[in-house]
Design an enzyme around this catalytic site. Structure first.
Site, PDB file in Angstrom:
ATOM      1  N   HIS A 158       0.832  -1.205   0.000  1.00  0.00           N
ATOM      2  CA  HIS A 158       0.000   0.000   0.000  1.00  0.00           C
ATOM      3  C   HIS A 158       0.870   1.261   0.000  1.00  0.00           C
ATOM      4  O   HIS A 158       2.046   1.214   0.352  1.00  0.00           O
ATOM      5  CB  HIS A 158      -0.918   0.037   1.227  1.00  0.00           C
ATOM      6  CG  HIS A 158      -2.118  -0.863   1.093  1.00  0.00           C
ATOM      7  ND1 HIS A 158      -2.065  -2.210   1.351  1.00  0.00           N
ATOM      8  CD2 HIS A 158      -3.393  -0.598   0.700  1.00  0.00           C
ATOM      9  CE1 HIS A 158      -3.267  -2.738   1.136  1.00  0.00           C
ATOM     10  NE2 HIS A 158      -4.082  -1.783   0.743  1.00  0.00           N
ATOM     11  N   LYS A 170      -0.934   5.073   4.597  1.00  0.00           N
ATOM     12  CA  LYS A 170      -1.898   4.163   5.240  1.00  0.00           C
ATOM     13  C   LYS A 170      -1.581   4.034   6.727  1.00  0.00           C
ATOM     14  O   LYS A 170      -0.425   3.847   7.098  1.00  0.00           O
ATOM     15  CB  LYS A 170      -1.852   2.801   4.548  1.00  0.00           C
ATOM     16  CG  LYS A 170      -2.915   1.841   5.026  1.00  0.00           C
ATOM     17  CD  LYS A 170      -3.012   0.638   4.126  1.00  0.00           C
ATOM     18  CE  LYS A 170      -4.015  -0.375   4.653  1.00  0.00           C
ATOM     19  NZ  LYS A 170      -5.357   0.170   4.834  1.00  0.00           N
TER      20      LYS A 170
HETATM   21  P1  NAP Z   1      -7.255  10.193   3.522  1.00  0.00           P
HETATM   22  O1  NAP Z   1      -6.976  10.724   2.165  1.00  0.00           O
HETATM   23  O2  NAP Z   1      -6.288  10.453   4.633  1.00  0.00           O
HETATM   24  O3  NAP Z   1      -8.704  10.712   3.951  1.00  0.00           O
HETATM   25  C1  NAP Z   1      -9.213  10.679   5.263  1.00  0.00           C
HETATM   26  C2  NAP Z   1     -10.030  11.929   5.437  1.00  0.00           C
HETATM   27  O4  NAP Z   1     -10.704  11.875   6.696  1.00  0.00           O
HETATM   28  C3  NAP Z   1      -9.172  13.206   5.433  1.00  0.00           C
HETATM   29  O5  NAP Z   1      -9.789  14.166   4.603  1.00  0.00           O
HETATM   30  C4  NAP Z   1      -9.224  13.643   6.893  1.00  0.00           C
HETATM   31  O6  NAP Z   1      -9.071  15.045   7.048  1.00  0.00           O
HETATM   32  C5  NAP Z   1     -10.621  13.192   7.245  1.00  0.00           C
HETATM   33  N1  NAP Z   1     -10.907  13.175   8.666  1.00  0.00           N
HETATM   34  C6  NAP Z   1     -10.042  13.056   9.707  1.00  0.00           C
HETATM   35  N2  NAP Z   1     -10.721  13.143  10.863  1.00  0.00           N
HETATM   36  C7  NAP Z   1     -12.020  13.335  10.532  1.00  0.00           C
HETATM   37  C8  NAP Z   1     -13.206  13.528  11.284  1.00  0.00           C
HETATM   38  N3  NAP Z   1     -13.193  13.558  12.629  1.00  0.00           N
HETATM   39  N4  NAP Z   1     -14.369  13.706  10.632  1.00  0.00           N
HETATM   40  C9  NAP Z   1     -14.415  13.692   9.290  1.00  0.00           C
HETATM   41  N5  NAP Z   1     -13.324  13.546   8.517  1.00  0.00           N
HETATM   42  C10 NAP Z   1     -12.130  13.354   9.137  1.00  0.00           C
HETATM   43  O7  NAP Z   1      -7.436   8.598   3.465  1.00  0.00           O
HETATM   44  P2  NAP Z   1      -8.051   7.731   2.275  1.00  0.00           P
HETATM   45  O8  NAP Z   1      -6.963   7.156   1.451  1.00  0.00           O
HETATM   46  O9  NAP Z   1      -9.148   8.482   1.632  1.00  0.00           O
HETATM   47  O10 NAP Z   1      -8.642   6.495   3.109  1.00  0.00           O
HETATM   48  C11 NAP Z   1      -9.689   6.683   4.031  1.00  0.00           C
HETATM   49  C12 NAP Z   1      -9.988   5.353   4.720  1.00  0.00           C
HETATM   50  O11 NAP Z   1     -10.457   4.419   3.736  1.00  0.00           O
HETATM   51  C13 NAP Z   1      -8.747   4.681   5.358  1.00  0.00           C
HETATM   52  O12 NAP Z   1      -9.157   4.004   6.516  1.00  0.00           O
HETATM   53  C14 NAP Z   1      -8.299   3.675   4.310  1.00  0.00           C
HETATM   54  O13 NAP Z   1      -7.595   2.593   4.849  1.00  0.00           O
HETATM   55  C15 NAP Z   1      -9.636   3.250   3.771  1.00  0.00           C
HETATM   56  N6  NAP Z   1      -9.633   2.680   2.432  1.00  0.00           N
HETATM   57  C16 NAP Z   1     -10.583   1.746   2.188  1.00  0.00           C
HETATM   58  C17 NAP Z   1     -10.724   1.201   0.949  1.00  0.00           C
HETATM   59  C18 NAP Z   1     -11.815   0.189   0.726  1.00  0.00           C
HETATM   60  O14 NAP Z   1     -11.966  -0.294  -0.397  1.00  0.00           O
HETATM   61  N7  NAP Z   1     -12.592  -0.149   1.758  1.00  0.00           N
HETATM   62  C19 NAP Z   1      -9.868   1.609  -0.093  1.00  0.00           C
HETATM   63  C20 NAP Z   1      -8.916   2.588   0.152  1.00  0.00           C
HETATM   64  C21 NAP Z   1      -8.824   3.128   1.432  1.00  0.00           C
HETATM   65  P3  NAP Z   1      -7.559  15.645   7.296  1.00  0.00           P
HETATM   66  O15 NAP Z   1      -6.779  15.257   6.094  1.00  0.00           O
HETATM   67  O16 NAP Z   1      -7.787  17.124   7.416  1.00  0.00           O
HETATM   68  O17 NAP Z   1      -7.077  15.024   8.559  1.00  0.00           O
END
Ligand code: NAP
Length: 267
Positions: free
Chosen positions: A156, A160
């Protein structure tokens, strides 16, 4: 297909997955984005902080968001701790969670499962929404009937937060359903560098690679007499997860329990 409009709130709309989910909701005729949850930008229009997004309000208070927007579904794509809190709060407000956020423990899932039964509404938590990844897990489970020696390599991007990945743990769990626990490697093996043999999930070794440039990739390796089998899936961008998110949003409206893993709703 059910064409009733589904009202949706997205938590984490500025994130890499969240941004794709906003686009998905916008282009799906029977989905309607009614609000967003973030930890900042309270009461601002989402369109002001995310280019191309609709004019819905951002809330930092989830209760206020649910009260004012009355959504059917919460899509959560945030961080492990926040995702758990949001999932529980959504169920307590009668909102059906579709959770892509990874890092849920067995205890979390048991608690959330009980809550769905108590409230009589569905929830879907999927460590991987890419349909190809679900097939990779299913094919691996199939292969585990015949090849008992198995190791998992998951790769990844380096932002992550959890390791091993939810997909790797889920794959190991599916393998455990069809294979007796089996220690992998020599019984007397010793790690001369800590972690060299990876995590141990009932004998299935899981190796986690974190590098910039990667998105989400997994290879399940099977060893047999004079042969190996590799089953691999690669997500090259986050749009690859969105067909699964769409399916989960449609499905969560029809169920009244927790579904963990997209494999339970495809085929
Ligand atoms: P990311 O780009 O870091 O996005 C996470 C977002 O959540 C950021 O915008 C962050 O804001 C925000 N956040 C933090 N605290 C919050 C709160 N209290 N309320 C609302 N929003 C908040 O991560 P990502 O790559 O999009 O991944 C997000 C999640 O999905 C992770 O857990 C990842 O492992 C998972 N994921 C799942 C799949 C699947 O197929 N299920 C695929 C890919 C990823 P800030 O940046 O300002 O902190």
């Amino acid at each position: 297909m059910d064409t009733q409009t589904i009202k949706i709130v997205i938590a984490g709309p500025r994130g890499r997955m969240g941004e794709e989910a906003v686009k998905l909701v916008e282009r799906t005729p029977h989905f309607q984005l009614v609000g967003a949850i973030d930890h900042t930008y309270n009461q601002m229009e989402l369109s002001k902080v995310l280019s191309g997004a609709p004019d819905v309000t951002i809330y930092t208070d989830i209760t206020e968001c649910f009260t004012e927007t009355a959504p059917d579904v919460l899509i959560d794509l945030t961080t492990p701790e926040i995702g758990k809190k949001h999932t529980i709060q959504a169920l307590e407000h009668g909102v059906r969670p579709v959770v892509g956020t990874t890092g849920f423990s067995d205890e979390d899932l048991t608690y959330i499962g009980r809550l769905t039964e108590e409230k009589g509404i569905g929830a879907i938590i999927a460590p991987n929404f890419a349909l190809g990844a679900i097939l990779m897990m299913k094919f691996s489970q199939m292969a585990a009937h015949y090849f008992k020696d198995i190791e998992i390599m998951e790769l990844h991007h380096d932002q992550k937060l959890d390791a091993p990945s939810g997909t790797a743990l889920k794959t190991a769990e599916m393998i455990h359903q069809v294979r007796e626990p089996k220690p992998q490697g020599h019984p007397d093996e010793k790690e001369t560098a800590e972690g060299a043999r990876g995590a141990n999930s009932e004998g299935v070794r899981i190796h986690s690679v974190r590098l910039p440039g990667l998105i989400a990739h997994q290879e399940v390796l099977f060893g047999g007499e004079g042969q190996t089998l590799k089953i691999r899936h690669d997500s090259y961008n986050r749009a690859s997860f969105m067909s699964g998110v769409k399916l989960a949003v449609e499905e969560v409206m029809k169920v009244d329990q927790l579904i963990y893993g997209l494999e339970h709703i495809i085929g």
